[in-house]
Design an enzyme around this catalytic site. Structure first.
Site, PDB file in Angstrom:
ATOM      1  N   TRP A   1      35.576  42.228  38.300  1.00  0.00           N
ATOM      2  CA  TRP A   1      35.037  42.380  36.940  1.00  0.00           C
ATOM      3  C   TRP A   1      33.682  41.695  36.803  1.00  0.00           C
ATOM      4  O   TRP A   1      32.953  41.951  35.874  1.00  0.00           O
ATOM      5  CB  TRP A   1      36.020  41.848  35.881  1.00  0.00           C
ATOM      6  CG  TRP A   1      36.155  40.341  35.806  1.00  0.00           C
ATOM      7  CD1 TRP A   1      36.330  39.479  36.850  1.00  0.00           C
ATOM      8  CD2 TRP A   1      36.116  39.522  34.626  1.00  0.00           C
ATOM      9  NE1 TRP A   1      36.431  38.180  36.393  1.00  0.00           N
ATOM     10  CE2 TRP A   1      36.299  38.173  35.029  1.00  0.00           C
ATOM     11  CE3 TRP A   1      35.961  39.791  33.273  1.00  0.00           C
ATOM     12  CZ2 TRP A   1      36.328  37.099  34.134  1.00  0.00           C
ATOM     13  CZ3 TRP A   1      35.997  38.718  32.374  1.00  0.00           C
ATOM     14  CH2 TRP A   1      36.163  37.394  32.799  1.00  0.00           C
ATOM     15  N   ASP A   2      33.377  40.841  37.760  1.00  0.00           N
ATOM     16  CA  ASP A   2      32.075  40.180  37.792  1.00  0.00           C
ATOM     17  C   ASP A   2      30.951  41.202  37.636  1.00  0.00           C
ATOM     18  O   ASP A   2      29.952  40.946  36.967  1.00  0.00           O
ATOM     19  CB  ASP A   2      31.887  39.443  39.128  1.00  0.00           C
ATOM     20  CG  ASP A   2      32.980  38.418  39.372  1.00  0.00           C
ATOM     21  OD1 ASP A   2      34.163  38.775  39.226  1.00  0.00           O
ATOM     22  OD2 ASP A   2      32.649  37.271  39.723  1.00  0.00           O
TER      23      ASP A   2
ATOM     24  N   GLU B   1      42.568  31.839  35.178  1.00  0.00           N
ATOM     25  CA  GLU B   1      43.550  32.074  36.249  1.00  0.00           C
ATOM     26  C   GLU B   1      44.487  30.887  36.484  1.00  0.00           C
ATOM     27  O   GLU B   1      45.336  30.940  37.369  1.00  0.00           O
ATOM     28  CB  GLU B   1      42.820  32.454  37.548  1.00  0.00           C
ATOM     29  CG  GLU B   1      42.152  33.821  37.453  1.00  0.00           C
ATOM     30  CD  GLU B   1      41.173  34.097  38.580  1.00  0.00           C
ATOM     31  OE1 GLU B   1      40.559  33.124  39.072  1.00  0.00           O
ATOM     32  OE2 GLU B   1      41.018  35.264  38.961  1.00  0.00           O
TER      33      GLU B   1
ATOM     34  N   LYS C   1      40.608  27.392  33.170  1.00  0.00           N
ATOM     35  CA  LYS C   1      39.777  27.450  34.371  1.00  0.00           C
ATOM     36  C   LYS C   1      38.346  27.880  34.081  1.00  0.00           C
ATOM     37  O   LYS C   1      37.403  27.420  34.704  1.00  0.00           O
ATOM     38  CB  LYS C   1      40.402  28.403  35.393  1.00  0.00           C
ATOM     39  CG  LYS C   1      39.596  28.469  36.683  1.00  0.00           C
ATOM     40  CD  LYS C   1      40.129  29.507  37.645  1.00  0.00           C
ATOM     41  CE  LYS C   1      39.124  29.735  38.785  1.00  0.00           C
ATOM     42  NZ  LYS C   1      39.162  31.074  39.312  1.00  0.00           N
ATOM     43  N   GLN C   2      38.196  28.831  33.176  1.00  0.00           N
ATOM     44  CA  GLN C   2      36.863  29.402  32.948  1.00  0.00           C
ATOM     45  C   GLN C   2      36.826  30.077  31.589  1.00  0.00           C
ATOM     46  O   GLN C   2      37.835  30.142  30.902  1.00  0.00           O
ATOM     47  CB  GLN C   2      36.548  30.414  34.044  1.00  0.00           C
ATOM     48  CG  GLN C   2      37.505  31.590  34.067  1.00  0.00           C
ATOM     49  CD  GLN C   2      37.296  32.480  35.287  1.00  0.00           C
ATOM     50  OE1 GLN C   2      37.629  32.107  36.396  1.00  0.00           O
ATOM     51  NE2 GLN C   2      36.727  33.644  35.053  1.00  0.00           N
TER      52      GLN C   2
END
Ligand code: NAG
Ligand code: NAG
Ligand code: NAG
Length: 611
Positions: free
Chosen positions: A227-228, A357, A425-426
Site C-alpha cells: 500500500w506504500d 501492525e 506502531k505507525q
C-alpha cells in the site's frame, strides 16, 4: 604512473575510495540509469593528466562480474555489435504453473586495461548495459545507446531528459535549506522510480518501498509492492504526472486476475489485492497473517483510482481499459467481507490487522472500515456517472458499516475494544482525517491527533510523522506541524539524502514510502490541497520559518497550474492548458464569500492569502 589498479567491482559498480588511491591521475567515474533510454545503464571512466607528463598512463580494470545467477536460467547468445549477450528465464515462477518472466541482457565487455596515450590530455570511456524483457527491446536500447555514444551525447541526452521532467514539476520554498534539500531529494528519488514518459507499451511493475530490491534474500522486501505505493507515493505522482499515475493504476488492473483468486481462496467475492504484490497479483507475502488480515490495502488501491478519476476525469481508464471491472470487484469484495450485527444493527468487518501492525485479529478497525466505506461510495458514484445501475447492496453496506467512535471522549478508537494509551506502531487512526477525509469536526480531528501522537512508536516507519503534520496544518497549528515534520529529518542520511525505513536503520533503504509521506505533508499539508469530486480544494498554512511556497506543475483536468503561496497572498497561474473544450471553465472559488476567479492560460489569479 606506476601500476594503478582500478577495480571495477561489478560490471557497473562505482569504485570505492580505498581503490581510488591506486590512481595517481585524476579520474572521474559516472554511473547512471539513462532517463530516456530506460533499459540502459551507462558507466563512464574519464582519465586526465594533472602534471606536464607525456608518458602513457595505463589503468588496469578488473571485474568479478560473471553472467550467472541463482535465480535465472541463463544462456549465452551471440555477440551483438561488440556487446556480450545472455538471456534466460526466472527459475521459479511466482505461483505454481505461473509465467516465468524472461530477461535479455547485453553489455560492453570490460577490457583489461585502458590507456591514456602520450599525446592525450584527457579521455573518457563509456560502457553500456541493456536489460529488457525481450531480445528486441534489449538490442534496440543497446543500439540506440551506441548511436548516442558515437554522437557524444549519451550523458547529455540523459541530463536533458531529466531537465524536461523536472521542468514539469517543482516544489520550492523560501525557508530552511535542509527542508528545501530534503524536498528536492525526495522528488528526485520518487521521480526516478515512476513509469517513464513517452514509452508506450512499457509495462510498469509497480513501486516497492525501497525501489528496486537490493538482490540479497529478503532485502528491501524483494521489491514487492505494498500500500506504500498507492497511499504514500501515488498522490504526489498524481499531482504532477497523471500519465505516470495511470501506469501505476494499470499495474493494479493487470494484476486483477490474481486479486480475484485471492478473494476466492479466502472465501469472499470480488477482488482482494495482496498485501505484497509482484507480477501476478497473487499474495506473495512470506508471512500468511498479513495477506489474510491486513486487508485495508484493497481499499487503498481503490482510493488511488478515485483520486485519479477526480483530478483527470479520464473515463477511458474505467470504461475501456479495465478500471470499472476493478472498481466493481473491489466493491463486491467489501460487501462479502462484512457481516451484519443484529446487536448493533450495523455491518462489521472482523478479524483484521489495521495499518498499526502491533494489533491483529481485531474487529472493526476504524481505518479499514472507513476505507471500505469509501471504496463503496466511490464505486456507486462512478456507476452513476456511467449510467450503470448501482447494486442496492453497495449503498446499504456503505451506509451501515460500523465506524467506531467514542461519543464520550469524542475520538476514534482504533478498533473495537481499543483502550486509550495502547501503543501504536505507525500512523493509523490519524489517516481518517487525511488522506481519507472521513467527515468529522475539528474537535474530533484534534482529539485523534492528541490521542495518538504521543503513543505512536518513535522507532516506527518514517512516514507516520508526516500525517500528524498534515493534521496539525489542517487545524492551523503550524508549529506543532513543523515539529512533527522535523522528525522526518533526523534520519535522512548524508550526503545523498538517503532515507531509512526505521530510525534504528533497519528496513527498506532508500525508503520511498517515508519520502512519499513527507512530500504529501508539504504538497497537501502546507497548501491544504484536497482532491474531491467537485474540486481541488486548497487552504494553505505556512509555518513561521517559511515565507513562500511555489508549487509548479499541478495537474488538474488537463491544465498545469502554478501555485505561489505567501503569507500575504496566493497566486494561481495556468501555465498550460489542454482542457477538454466541453468541460466547464476552470475557476478558483472562495468558499466563504463565493467570490469566483476565472483561471485561463497565462493568467494569474490571486484569490487570498495563507494567514
Ligand atoms: C516563486 O515564484 C516566484 C514567481 O515566479 C519567484 O519570483 C520566486 O523567486 C519563487 N520563489 C521560490 C522560493 O522559488
Ligand atoms: C543489501 O542489503 C544487505 C543487508 O542489509 C547489505 O549488507 C548490502 O550492502 C545491500 N546491498 C546493496 C547493494 O545495497
Ligand atoms: C534517527 O534519528 C534518531 C533521533 O535523532 C537517532 O536517535 C537515530 O540514531 C537515527 N537513526 C539513524 C539510523 O541514523
Amino acid at each position: 604512473a606506476g601500476d594503478p589498479l582500478l577495480e571495477v567491482k561489478s560490471l557497473f559498480a562505482c569504485v570505492g575510495s580505498s581503490t581510488r588511491s591506486h590512481l595517481s591521475s585524476p579520474h572521474s567515474l559516472f554511473i547512471y540509469a539513462h532517463h530516456s533510454l530506460v533499459h540502459l545503464m551507462a558507466f563512464s571512466i574519464t582519465i586526465w593528466r594533472s602534471a606536464h607528463t607525456t608518458q602513457p598512463i595505463t589503468v588496469q580494470l578488473q571485474t568479478p562480474f560473471v553472467p550467472k545467477s541463482q535465480d535465472l536460467d541463463l544462456n549465452q547468445g551471440p555477440d551483438f555489435q561488440g556487446a556480450q549477450y545472455v538471456y534466460g528465464k526466472t527459475l521459479v515462477p511466482e505461483v505454481e504453473g505461473g509465467p516465468r518472466p524472461t530477461v535479455h541482457m547485453l553489455w560492453t565487455p570490460v577490457p583489461q586495461t585502458l590507456t591514456l596515450r602520450g599525446e592525450e590530455r584527457e579521455r573518457s570511456w563509456e560502457f553500456l548495459m541493456a536489460v529488457a524483457e525481450s531480445e528486441e527491446e534489449a538490442k534496440r536500447s543497446y543500439r540506440e545507446g551506441l548511436a548516442l555514444m558515437a554522437a557524444g551525447s549519451l550523458h547529455s541526452s540523459h541530463v536533458h531528459a531529466w531537465a524536461m521532467l523536472w521542468r514539469g514539476c517543482c516544489i520550492d520554498l523560501d525557508g530552511p535549506l535542509p527542508l528545501r534539500q530534503a524536498l528536492y531529494g525526495c522528488l528526485y528519488y520518487l521521480l526516478s522510480a515512476i513509469p517513464p514518459r513517452g514509452n508506450p507499451g512499457f509495462l510498469f511493475h509497480g513501486i516497492s518501498p525501497g525501489g528496486l530490491s537490493n538482490g540479497t534474500q529478503g532485502e528491501d522486501y524483494w521489491g514487492h509492492v505494498f500500500w506504500d505505493q498507492d497511499t504514500w507515493m501515488f498522490p504526489n505522482i498524481l499531482l504532477f504526472y497523471p500519465e505516470a499515475a495511470r501506469a501505476i493504476l494499470e499495474y493494479r488492473i493487470r494484476t486483477l486476475e490474481g486479486a480475484l483468486r485471492n478473494a476466492q481462496e479466502q472465501g469472499y467475492k470480488g477482488a482482494k489485492f495482496p498485501w505484497e504484490s509482484a507480477a501476478t497479483g497473487r499474495e506473495v507475502c512470506p508471512e500468511e497473517i498479513y495477506g489474510a488480515q491486513e486487508i485495508h490495502v484493497t481499499g487503498d488501491v481503490l482510493m488511488a483510482f478515485e483520486q485519479y478519476y477526480c483530478t483527470t476525469q479520464d473515463q477511458k481508464l474505467f470504461r475501456e481499459d479495465g478500471g470499472w471491472k476493478l472498481v466493481d470487484a473491489v466493491a463486491q469484495y467489501w460487501c462479502s467481507r462484512m457481516v451484519w450485527s443484529e446487536e448493533e444493527q450495523c455491518y462489521h468487518i472482523k478479524g483484521v490487522m489495521p495499518p498499526d501492525e502491533y494489533h491483529y485479529q481485531v474487529d472493526n478497525s476504524v481505518y479499514t472500515n472507513a476505507v471500505a466505506q469509501r471504496s463503496l461510495n466511490f464505486a456507486a458514484d462512478i456507476a452513476r456517472d456511467f449510467l450503470i445501475p448501482v447494486p442496492e447492496e453497495w449503498v446499504d453496506c456503505a451506509k451501515k458499516i460500523k465506524v467506531p467512535f467514542d461519543a464520550e471522549k469524542k475520538y476514534h478508537p482504533e478498533y473495537d475494544g481499543y483502550s486509550p494509551g495502547e501503543p501504536v506502531k505507525q500512523a493509523d487512526v490519524v489517516l481518517l482525517g487525511f488522506p481519507l477525509m472521513y467527515p468529522m469536526s475539528s474537535e474530533v480531528r484534534r482529539n485523534d491527533l492528541e490521542m495518538y501522537e504521543p503513543i505512536t512508536e518513535l522507532d516506527g516507519p518514517a512516514m507516520s510523522w508526516s500525517m500528524f503534520a498534515v493534521g496539525w496544518l489542517e487545524l492551523k497549528e503550524v508549529q506543532r506541524a513543523q515539529s512533527q515534520l522535523n522528525k522526518c529529518f533526523s534520519n535522512i542520511t548524508e550526503p545523498f539524502k538517503i532515507w531509512v525505513e526505521n530510525s534504528d536503520g533497519s528496513g527498506a533503504v532508500n525508503f520511498l514510502t517515508g519520502m512519499g509521506g513527507f512530500l504529501q505533508a508539504v504538497l497537501f499539508g502546507y497548501t491544504g490541497f484536497r482532491i474531491t469530486r467537485s474540486s481541488l480544494r486548497f487552504n494553505p498554512a505556512l509555518p513561521n520559518d517559511i515565507n513562500k511556497l511555489n508549487v509548479t506543475g499541478v495537474s488538474y483536468f488537463g491544465n498545469k497550474l502554478k501555485f505561489t503561496i505567501a503569507k500575504e497572498e496566493i497566486r494561481i497561474k495556468v501555465i498550460e492548458s489542454h482542457q477538454d473544450p466541453l468541460a466547464p471553465p476552470l475557476e478558483a472559488v472562495l468558499e466563504e464569500s463565493g467570490q469566483r476567479f476565472p483561471l485561463r492560460e497565462g493568467m494569474v489569479s490571486s484569490p487570498g492569502s495563507a494567514s
